[in-house]
Design an enzyme around this catalytic site. Structure first.
Site, PDB file in Angstrom:
ATOM      1  N   TYR A 163      38.481  39.503 -27.443  1.00 54.01           N
ATOM      2  CA  TYR A 163      39.590  38.594 -27.737  1.00 54.01           C
ATOM      3  C   TYR A 163      39.601  38.142 -29.193  1.00 54.01           C
ATOM      4  CZ  TYR A 163      40.869  37.878 -22.770  1.00 54.01           C
ATOM      5  OH  TYR A 163      41.298  38.023 -21.477  1.00 54.01           O
TER       6      TYR A 163
HETATM    7  N1  SAM Z   1      41.746  37.382 -15.675  1.00 52.32           N
HETATM    8  C1  SAM Z   1      43.071  36.939 -16.085  1.00 52.32           C
HETATM    9  C2  SAM Z   1      43.955  36.739 -14.858  1.00 52.32           C
HETATM   10  O1  SAM Z   1      43.442  36.714 -13.750  1.00 52.32           O
HETATM   11  O2  SAM Z   1      45.156  36.571 -14.992  1.00 52.32           O
HETATM   12  C3  SAM Z   1      43.676  37.903 -17.050  1.00 52.32           C
HETATM   13  C4  SAM Z   1      43.205  37.760 -18.472  1.00 52.32           C
HETATM   14  S1  SAM Z   1      43.878  36.355 -19.253  1.00 52.32           S
HETATM   15  C5  SAM Z   1      44.457  37.008 -20.772  1.00 52.32           C
HETATM   16  C6  SAM Z   1      42.512  35.401 -19.844  1.00 52.32           C
HETATM   17  C7  SAM Z   1      41.732  34.669 -18.761  1.00 52.32           C
HETATM   18  O3  SAM Z   1      40.958  35.582 -18.017  1.00 52.32           O
HETATM   19  C8  SAM Z   1      40.733  33.694 -19.316  1.00 52.32           C
HETATM   20  O4  SAM Z   1      41.314  32.442 -19.553  1.00 52.32           O
HETATM   21  C9  SAM Z   1      39.680  33.648 -18.229  1.00 52.32           C
HETATM   22  O5  SAM Z   1      40.106  32.801 -17.202  1.00 52.32           O
HETATM   23  C10 SAM Z   1      39.662  35.066 -17.731  1.00 52.32           C
HETATM   24  N2  SAM Z   1      38.677  35.889 -18.440  1.00 52.32           N
HETATM   25  C11 SAM Z   1      38.931  36.886 -19.309  1.00 52.32           C
HETATM   26  N3  SAM Z   1      37.795  37.452 -19.762  1.00 52.32           N
HETATM   27  C12 SAM Z   1      36.788  36.769 -19.177  1.00 52.32           C
HETATM   28  C13 SAM Z   1      35.367  36.868 -19.253  1.00 52.32           C
HETATM   29  N4  SAM Z   1      34.748  37.767 -20.029  1.00 52.32           N
HETATM   30  N5  SAM Z   1      34.643  35.988 -18.513  1.00 52.32           N
HETATM   31  C14 SAM Z   1      35.230  35.074 -17.739  1.00 52.32           C
HETATM   32  N6  SAM Z   1      36.565  34.929 -17.630  1.00 52.32           N
HETATM   33  C15 SAM Z   1      37.341  35.777 -18.323  1.00 52.32           C
END
Ligand code: SAM
Length: 441
Positions: free
Chosen positions: A240
């Site tokens: 990110y």
């Molecule tokens: N996982 C998300 C969803 O269910 O809609 C899609 C990705 S969204 C751009 C970003 C969110 O995904 C973050 O705020 C977090 O909640 C989760 N996320 C993404 N990468 C992560 C990681 N490496 N560890 C934990 N949570 C993660």
């Protein structure tokens, strides 16, 4: 199989021609991070995995072109998109975005969604004060938009909208809007925003770009690449942001990393308005792109920001050293501040910084050792793990800063100060270092 809402979303996406679900290299799926994108076949490094045409983006232009466009004109971009998302969500079946909105999470582990009890675990941290500040900001922006836009336009907003709705939308934008795109400051890209973060991907290049839009080219597309090769069935992920600290990751996305460089602490330094040399000091600070207040981000394991010590010396300058503030020195003064000025000045900066560190350190309710013990336990709840990791990280940075100035305090007698350097420059210091001639100016 993925939950019905995801299947419906995927059908909508293919039906609208946004993507060809058979040919698409990725598809949405449940993964440990929530929803994510999983490879339907082997994917090569830097291979494009998604291309999303502009008509599926949600950005301030989408809002302008919508029913509420006419009342959102003067709003900050994020406010207008937030209002749009909330309204579309409340419209339910009537919204063309419903399948997308249905798969958006209700909340993340971002500290903006933590309970009082969960927040008590980050007592004393900069993360806590930022979190409180951000929530106050959202609240005050909500109150403004409620009064100026929502309440006066009952026809457009025929349902109650609360500050919690606003916090939801803020969190959605903070965690999934793509920013820093050329000419696109805030844009939600359905499907592409399902991509999760992988700490072990450390490529500097962005995995996304905007393509097309030229005179003869097709539609403008948002294009997402996989920075690493991925086997069929595995999750496609990206980095990110390499520059965010753990506190920023915790606030924006609700996770942190264990890499030491993610731990940071921001020292705020200030030229006091009651300082008798306030005007001169401010002038000098401003000529060096600093101000009355200066913020220095200090990172674990890295050296201090280069302008921090000169700024500290400037702030602490007084007494017999104050002649350096005279206007005849103006062009050279920063150069002088880059080296120790006097024993008294250097001693003062050490004392000030060390006092600030020990005061900050006394605000946490646990020690680093206690935190580390908790982290070894491993079965920590996700939010507690974020809390313990950030508070330990902040303390480590503070200890590091304190250590640097503690060491400096021990060297005060061996340092070379302004007067001595000046005499050397003038050739007035003998070989043994003793002063042969000095006439006060
Ligand atoms: N996982 C998300 C969803 O269910 O809609 C899609 C990705 S969204 C751009 C970003 C969110 O995904 C973050 O705020 C977090 O909640 C989760 N996320 C993404 N990468 C992560 C990681 N490496 N560890 C934990 N949570 C993660």
């Amino acid at each position: 199989p993925p939950p019905p809402a995801v299947q419906t979303f995927w059908k909508w996406v293919s039906g609208e021609g946004l993507i060809s679900s058979k040919k698409s290299p990725v598809k949405p799926a449940i993964v440990p991070e929530g929803l994510g994108l999983v490879a339907q076949r082997d994917i090569g490094r830097n291979e494009v995995v998604l291309e999303v045409p502009k008509k599926f983006w949600i950005n301030p232009d989408t809002v302008s072109a919508s029913e509420i466009g006419s009342v959102c004109g003067g709003l900050k971009p994020w406010i207008s998109v937030a209002l749009f998302l909330i309204r579309e969500k409340k419209l339910g079946e009537e919204s063309m975005w419903r399948y997308y909105l249905d798969i958006l999470p209700q909340f993340t582990d971002s500290t903006i969604y933590w309970s009082e009890e969960e927040l008590s675990e980050i007592q004393g941290t900069q993360l806590l004060s930022t979190t409180i500040g951000v929530k106050e900001y959202v609240q005050s922006e909500f109150e403004k938009v409620e009064e100026e836009v929502i309440l006066p336009h009952k026809k457009l907003f025929p349902f109650p909208i609360t500050c919690d709705d606003f916090l939801w939308a803020f969190g959605i934008l903070r965690s999934r809007a793509f920013s820093r795109l050329r000419g696109q400051n805030l844009v939600l890209i359905p499907i592409a925003d399902l991509i999760n973060h992988n700490p072990s991907i450390t490529t500097e290049e962005y995995a996304w770009e905007i393509k097309g839009g030229g005179l003869f080219s097709r539609d403008v597309l948002f294009s997402l690449r996989s920075p690493v090769s991925v086997k069929a069935g595995e999750q496609v992920m990206i980095q990110y942001d390499l520059d965010k600290s753990n506190a920023e990751l915790a606030l924006d996305y609700g996770f942190i990393e264990s890499r030491p460089e993610r731990n940071a602490y921001t020292l705020t330094l200030q030229i006091s308005e009651s300082d008798e040399f306030f005007g001169d000091k401010l002038d000098i600070a401003e000529s060096n792109d600093l101000g009355e207040t200066a913020y220095f981000d200090i990172t674990l394991g890295q050296s201090l920001p280069p302008k921090m010590i000169p700024y500290l010396r400037l702030v602490a300058l007084r007494g017999t050293d104050a002649f350096l503030l005279e206007s005849i020195f103006r062009n050279a003064v920063w150069g002088h501040l880059e080296l120790p000025i006097s024993h008294a000045n250097e001693e003062l900066i050490c004392q000030v910084v060390r006092a600030a560190c020990s005061s900050a350190l006394s605000g946490y309710h646990t020690s680093i050792e206690e935190d580390e013990k908790l982290m070894e336990g491993r079965n920590l709840d996700r939010r507690l793990q974020i809390a313990v990791g950030t508070r330990a990280g902040e303390k480590k940075v503070l200890q590091q800063i304190d250590g640097i100035f503690k060491e400096r305090e021990l060297e005060l007698n061996e340092l070379e100060y302004y007067q001595e350097r000046r005499l050397k420059d003038l050739g007035l210091v003998g070989e043994q270092g003793d002063i042969i001639f000095w006439e006060p100016k």
